[in-house]
Design a protein around this motif. Structure first.
Motif, PDB file in Angstrom:
ATOM      1  N   TYR A  12       0.831  -1.198   0.000  1.00  0.00           N
ATOM      2  CA  TYR A  12       0.000   0.000   0.000  1.00  0.00           C
ATOM      3  C   TYR A  12       0.868   1.251   0.000  1.00  0.00           C
ATOM      4  N   PHE A  13       0.315   2.297  -0.590  1.00  0.00           N
ATOM      5  CA  PHE A  13       0.970   3.599  -0.638  1.00  0.00           C
ATOM      6  C   PHE A  13      -0.101   4.665  -0.538  1.00  0.00           C
ATOM      7  N   GLY A  14       0.144   5.688   0.280  1.00  0.00           N
ATOM      8  CA  GLY A  14      -0.853   6.730   0.436  1.00  0.00           C
ATOM      9  C   GLY A  14      -0.242   8.091   0.687  1.00  0.00           C
ATOM     10  N   TYR A  15      -1.098   9.100   0.593  1.00  0.00           N
ATOM     11  CA  TYR A  15      -0.645  10.483   0.795  1.00  0.00           C
ATOM     12  C   TYR A  15      -1.725  11.257   1.549  1.00  0.00           C
ATOM     13  N   ARG A  16      -1.310  12.053   2.531  1.00  0.00           N
ATOM     14  CA  ARG A  16      -2.217  12.890   3.302  1.00  0.00           C
ATOM     15  C   ARG A  16      -2.082  14.330   2.840  1.00  0.00           C
ATOM     16  N   PHE A  17      -3.216  15.006   2.680  1.00  0.00           N
ATOM     17  CA  PHE A  17      -3.159  16.413   2.303  1.00  0.00           C
ATOM     18  C   PHE A  17      -4.326  17.156   2.934  1.00  0.00           C
ATOM     19  N   ASP A  18      -4.195  18.455   3.020  1.00  0.00           N
ATOM     20  CA  ASP A  18      -5.238  19.283   3.623  1.00  0.00           C
ATOM     21  C   ASP A  18      -6.467  19.323   2.718  1.00  0.00           C
ATOM     22  N   PRO A  19      -7.653  19.287   3.310  1.00  0.00           N
ATOM     23  CA  PRO A  19      -8.881  19.312   2.503  1.00  0.00           C
ATOM     24  C   PRO A  19      -9.106  20.692   1.909  1.00  0.00           C
ATOM     25  N   PRO A  20      -9.814  20.787   0.793  1.00  0.00           N
ATOM     26  CA  PRO A  20     -10.222  22.099   0.275  1.00  0.00           C
ATOM     27  C   PRO A  20     -11.048  22.847   1.317  1.00  0.00           C
ATOM     28  N   ARG A  21     -10.993  24.158   1.269  1.00  0.00           N
ATOM     29  CA  ARG A  21     -11.671  24.977   2.276  1.00  0.00           C
ATOM     30  C   ARG A  21     -13.173  24.658   2.371  1.00  0.00           C
ATOM     31  N   ALA A  22     -13.818  24.458   1.214  1.00  0.00           N
ATOM     32  CA  ALA A  22     -15.262  24.205   1.226  1.00  0.00           C
ATOM     33  C   ALA A  22     -15.589  22.922   1.978  1.00  0.00           C
ATOM     34  N   ILE A  23     -14.787  21.866   1.766  1.00  0.00           N
ATOM     35  CA  ILE A  23     -15.023  20.599   2.467  1.00  0.00           C
ATOM     36  C   ILE A  23     -14.709  20.743   3.947  1.00  0.00           C
ATOM     37  N   ASP A  24     -13.625  21.459   4.254  1.00  0.00           N
ATOM     38  CA  ASP A  24     -13.237  21.650   5.649  1.00  0.00           C
ATOM     39  C   ASP A  24     -14.332  22.377   6.429  1.00  0.00           C
ATOM     40  N   GLN A  25     -14.978  23.348   5.820  1.00  0.00           N
ATOM     41  CA  GLN A  25     -15.999  24.111   6.516  1.00  0.00           C
ATOM     42  C   GLN A  25     -17.291  23.327   6.701  1.00  0.00           C
ATOM     43  N   ILE A  26     -17.526  22.321   5.852  1.00  0.00           N
ATOM     44  CA  ILE A  26     -18.685  21.445   6.042  1.00  0.00           C
ATOM     45  C   ILE A  26     -18.532  20.648   7.331  1.00  0.00           C
ATOM     46  N   PHE A  27     -17.305  20.144   7.568  1.00  0.00           N
ATOM     47  CA  PHE A  27     -17.049  19.330   8.753  1.00  0.00           C
ATOM     48  C   PHE A  27     -16.714  20.188   9.983  1.00  0.00           C
ATOM     49  N   HIS A  28     -16.202  21.411   9.742  1.00  0.00           N
ATOM     50  CA  HIS A  28     -15.820  22.282  10.856  1.00  0.00           C
ATOM     51  C   HIS A  28     -16.392  23.680  10.623  1.00  0.00           C
ATOM     52  N   PRO A  29     -17.707  23.809  10.733  1.00  0.00           N
ATOM     53  CA  PRO A  29     -18.327  25.113  10.442  1.00  0.00           C
ATOM     54  C   PRO A  29     -17.950  26.196  11.461  1.00  0.00           C
ATOM     55  N   ASP A  30     -17.423  25.780  12.632  1.00  0.00           N
ATOM     56  CA  ASP A  30     -17.083  26.749  13.650  1.00  0.00           C
ATOM     57  C   ASP A  30     -15.734  27.387  13.438  1.00  0.00           C
ATOM     58  N   LYS A  31     -14.962  26.908  12.443  1.00  0.00           N
ATOM     59  CA  LYS A  31     -13.644  27.503  12.173  1.00  0.00           C
ATOM     60  C   LYS A  31     -13.804  28.913  11.625  1.00  0.00           C
ATOM     61  N   SER A  32     -12.919  29.775  12.052  1.00  0.00           N
ATOM     62  CA  SER A  32     -12.968  31.155  11.557  1.00  0.00           C
ATOM     63  C   SER A  32     -12.419  31.214  10.164  1.00  0.00           C
ATOM     64  N   ASN A  33     -12.903  32.139   9.374  1.00  0.00           N
ATOM     65  CA  ASN A  33     -12.446  32.282   7.990  1.00  0.00           C
ATOM     66  C   ASN A  33     -11.071  32.960   7.943  1.00  0.00           C
TER      67      ASN A  33
END
Length: 343
Positions: A322-343
């Motif tokens: 197996y091989f994988g890569y971790r990366f930061d989610p796009p802002r729109a997806i991140d805000q769906i899961f974390h709506p309380d984050k400040s812009n």
């Protein structure tokens, strides 16, 4: 392939494991994870590719006359592409043509494989859902049925329309809050210190085994449920390397309905069987903040007695890369899961 009777010793292992599982169940179910021992990467999107050599092969043996039947699909390799983010994961399994899948189709026939898996991480609970279909099998021991058959030039006996569908679910619980099951199976966590844990799992699935021949019915529908207490231990070899080992006996029940005959004149037979299984594995892996890769070696065997003279067995020894890569989610997806984050 040897068919050995493990039933005596296996039962003792099962009993001991179940006693231990019941004993530790008095521990609090919602203890918090020690963040000094486990690093959670749930806030990263993880894309991963797995390649394995596992096949859905089956062995049938008549213990009275020694005859046997070994059928397997014409698949050398399988590939899984997966995505994990926060508490949700999904995988899609295929047979990749570019890796030499369905080799020697003129001799073994053509096979297909499809697999969809979903998983949900709820604290120390992991819930899985899956669907799998494999079609097209050939008789690996064709020479036992056709003495004049020559390997490499004559076609194997084939069941081109035979398919097996599985609708499955699993529920697992990790008893040690300082052990990361998700590190070794899904790679969305990292375990910083060596540790082990009992993991209790319940597997339940509904299956259809169908020869799918015109005007003739030869079909078995069966439901499996099994309890599989497992023990995992992870050795942290380095800041980024780990070695993990596991052992899991299991005991279950198979409820079966077999149908055979013509469409308008079916013979139906209902049965229930006690199933037994044993699996183990080794996993050597690397994990940094972004990159993950590793190799798994796995062994599993499961069997049940259909009657006093017939045994059905499925033994597998296979590897996984197996091989994988971790990366930061796009802002729109991140805000769906974390709506309380400040812009």
């Amino acid at each position: 392939m040897e068919y050995c009777d493990f039933s005596g010793g296996f039962t003792h292992h099962i009993t001991a494991s179940l006693v231990l599982l019941v004993t530790v169940f008095v521990f609090p179910l919602y203890a918090q994870t020690d963040t000094t021992a486990i690093v959670n990467y749930g806030d990263k999107i993880i894309l991963k590719a797995n390649i394995d050599t596992q096949t859905d092969a089956f062995f049938y043996k008549n213990n009275e006359d020694g005859s046997r039947l070994h059928i397997k699909p014409n698949n050398r390799y399988r590939m899984f592409l997966s995505l994990d983010y926060e508490f949700i994961g999904v995988s899609v399994g295929i047979v990749p043509k570019f890796l030499g899948a369905n080799s020697d189709e003129n001799l073994k026939g053509e096979s297909s494989f499809t697999d969809y898996q979903f998983r949900f991480f709820l604290g120390r609970w992991v819930q899985g859902l899956s669907y799998r279909k494999t079609s097209g099998y050939y008789v690996r021991n064709t020479k036992d049925f056709a003495p004049t058959w020559t390997e490499g030039s004559d076609p194997y006996i084939q069941f081109n329309n035979l398919y097996i569908k599985t609708y499955g679910m699993s529920t697992s619980y990790v008893f040690n809050p300082n052990f990361s099951y998700r590190n070794i199976v899904y790679q969305n966590e990292w375990q910083k210190v060596s540790s082990g844990s009992i993991i209790g799992s319940l597997f339940y699935d509904y299956n259809i085994f169908d020869l799918n021949e015109p005007n003739v019915v030869n079909r078995e529908k069966f439901f499996n449920i099994r309890l599989a207490p497992a023990y995992y231990y992870t050795f942290v070899l380095h800041e980024n390397w780990f070695l993990s080992a596991n052992l899991s006996p299991s005991l279950g029940l198979r409820i079966s309905t077999a149908e055979s005959g013509l469409e308008n004149n079916l013979d139906v037979e209902n049965n229930a069987y006690v199933t037994r299984a044993l699996s183990s594995g080794l996993n050597l892996g690397y994990s940094s903040k972004r990159v993950i890769y590793g190799v798994n070696i796995n062994f599993s065997t499961n069997w049940y007695n259909e009657d006093n003279v017939s045994t059905t067995e499925n033994d597998q020894f296979y590897g996984v890369l197996y091989f994988g890569y971790r990366f930061d989610p796009p802002r729109a997806i991140d805000q769906i899961f974390h709506p309380d984050k400040s812009n």
